[in-house]
Design a protein around this motif. Structure first.
Motif, mmCIF file in Angstrom:
data_model
loop_
_atom_site.group_PDB
_atom_site.id
_atom_site.type_symbol
_atom_site.label_atom_id
_atom_site.label_comp_id
_atom_site.label_asym_id
_atom_site.label_seq_id
_atom_site.Cartn_x
_atom_site.Cartn_y
_atom_site.Cartn_z
ATOM 1 N N ASN A 7 0.744 -1.515 0.181
ATOM 2 C CA ASN A 7 -0.115 -0.127 -0.208
ATOM 3 C C ASN A 7 1.087 1.178 -0.349
ATOM 4 O OD1 ASN A 7 -2.032 2.147 1.350
ATOM 5 N ND2 ASN A 7 -3.117 0.312 1.209
ATOM 6 N N LYS A 8 0.095 2.216 -0.855
ATOM 7 C CA LYS A 8 0.924 4.110 -0.932
ATOM 8 C C LYS A 8 0.713 4.738 -0.086
ATOM 9 C CE LYS A 8 3.142 3.138 -5.506
ATOM 10 N NZ LYS A 8 3.624 1.184 -5.322
ATOM 11 N N GLY A 9 -0.641 4.286 0.644
ATOM 12 C CA GLY A 9 -1.213 5.468 1.273
ATOM 13 C C GLY A 9 -0.917 5.319 2.682
ATOM 14 N N TYR A 10 -2.621 5.560 3.861
ATOM 15 C CA TYR A 10 -2.690 6.219 4.480
ATOM 16 C C TYR A 10 -2.308 4.959 6.007
ATOM 17 C CZ TYR A 10 -5.188 9.936 3.712
ATOM 18 O OH TYR A 10 -5.061 11.757 2.855
ATOM 19 N N CYS A 11 -2.355 3.803 4.860
ATOM 20 C CA CYS A 11 -2.523 2.562 6.355
ATOM 21 C C CYS A 11 -0.806 1.027 5.605
ATOM 22 C CB CYS A 11 -3.497 1.476 5.661
ATOM 23 S SG CYS A 11 -4.165 0.693 4.353
ATOM 24 N N LYS A 12 0.405 2.079 5.114
ATOM 25 C CA LYS A 12 1.407 1.445 4.516
ATOM 26 C C LYS A 12 2.119 1.108 5.841
ATOM 27 C CE LYS A 12 5.298 1.545 2.106
ATOM 28 N NZ LYS A 12 5.052 0.736 1.300
ATOM 29 N N ILE A 13 2.397 -0.875 6.069
ATOM 30 C CA ILE A 13 2.806 -1.250 7.135
ATOM 31 C C ILE A 13 4.492 -0.078 7.291
ATOM 32 C CG2 ILE A 13 3.924 -2.540 8.710
ATOM 33 C CD1 ILE A 13 1.419 -3.909 8.314
ATOM 34 N N GLU A 14 4.778 0.721 7.747
ATOM 35 C CA GLU A 14 6.314 1.363 7.803
ATOM 36 C C GLU A 14 7.197 0.867 9.387
ATOM 37 O OE1 GLU A 14 5.980 4.846 5.424
ATOM 38 O OE2 GLU A 14 5.148 5.070 6.695
ATOM 39 N N LEU A 15 8.815 0.664 8.638
ATOM 40 C CA LEU A 15 9.247 -0.306 10.031
ATOM 41 C C LEU A 15 9.361 1.135 11.143
ATOM 42 C CD1 LEU A 15 10.520 -2.189 11.206
ATOM 43 C CD2 LEU A 15 12.801 -1.419 10.844
ATOM 44 N N LYS A 16 9.438 2.594 10.590
ATOM 45 C CA LYS A 16 9.194 3.555 11.894
ATOM 46 C C LYS A 16 7.853 3.754 12.612
ATOM 47 C CE LYS A 16 8.323 7.068 8.679
ATOM 48 N NZ LYS A 16 8.550 8.025 7.738
ATOM 49 N N ASN A 17 6.835 3.389 11.852
ATOM 50 C CA ASN A 17 5.230 3.587 12.717
ATOM 51 C C ASN A 17 5.823 2.045 13.702
ATOM 52 O OD1 ASN A 17 5.152 5.999 11.905
ATOM 53 N ND2 ASN A 17 4.757 5.557 9.668
#
Length: 172
Positions: A140-150
């Motif tokens: 996903n590229k939007g609001y619900c993208k899982i990112e390590l920093k988050n």
């Protein structure tokens, strides 16, 4: 997350996503520990018949080993639905249902397993749905993208999730 989508605040949406993922996994671990420790007591409290108690305890313990998977899937599916994507979680559950049926047949008919096979089929089918949902969120590229920093618990997002989630959970 839906609130942040509406406000067009992608950074807060991603922080809420990371917080929700961590909460889902941790709540699954807590539920797993409770069920593993007190499975027999819970089933006795539920008036499980003594003839099937040992088998039910075995099933419940194996099933609840997968609780982090189940809870994480439920949170991830809710995140996808919060951004308007209700189709993929439904498809993932349909796929998991087919996998569950197939594995039940395999474990029982081919491997000659009983309750352990049924419990393992459930566990593995839930893992399939989680993997599919996580792949969707990682891409996903939007609001619900899982990112390590988050992937941590942000205080403000945690409060919002609890404020909405606890009453919703109690209602259902």
């Amino acid at each position: 997350i839906a609130k942040h989508v509406g406000a067009k605040n992608e950074a807060r949406g991603r922080r809420a996503t990371g917080t929700a993922v961590i909460i889902g996994f941790l709540s699954g671990l807590i539920m797993m520990a409770i069920a593993l420790i007190w499975a027999r007591d819970i089933l006795i409290l539920m008036k499980c018949q003594s003839e099937v108690l040992d088998t039910a305890v075995t099933y419940m313990r194996i099933y609840f080993l997968g609780m982090p998977i189940i809870m994480l899937y439920n949170f991830v599916a809710a995140i996808l639905r919060s951004v308007g994507d209700s189709m993929r979680p439904m498809i993932y559950m349909l796929i998991a249902g087919v996998v569950n049926i197939g594995l039940n047949i395999f474990f029982i008919a081919v491997c000659d397993m009983t309750v352990i096979g049924v419990a393992l089929a459930t566990l593995f089918s839930n893992l399939v749905s989680l993997i599919l949902a996580l792949i969707a969120m990682l891409r996903n590229k939007g609001y619900c993208k899982i990112e390590l920093k988050n992937l941590k618990i942000f205080k403000d997002e945690f409060k919002e999730i609890v404020k909405i989630g606890v009453p919703a959970c109690l209602c259902s």
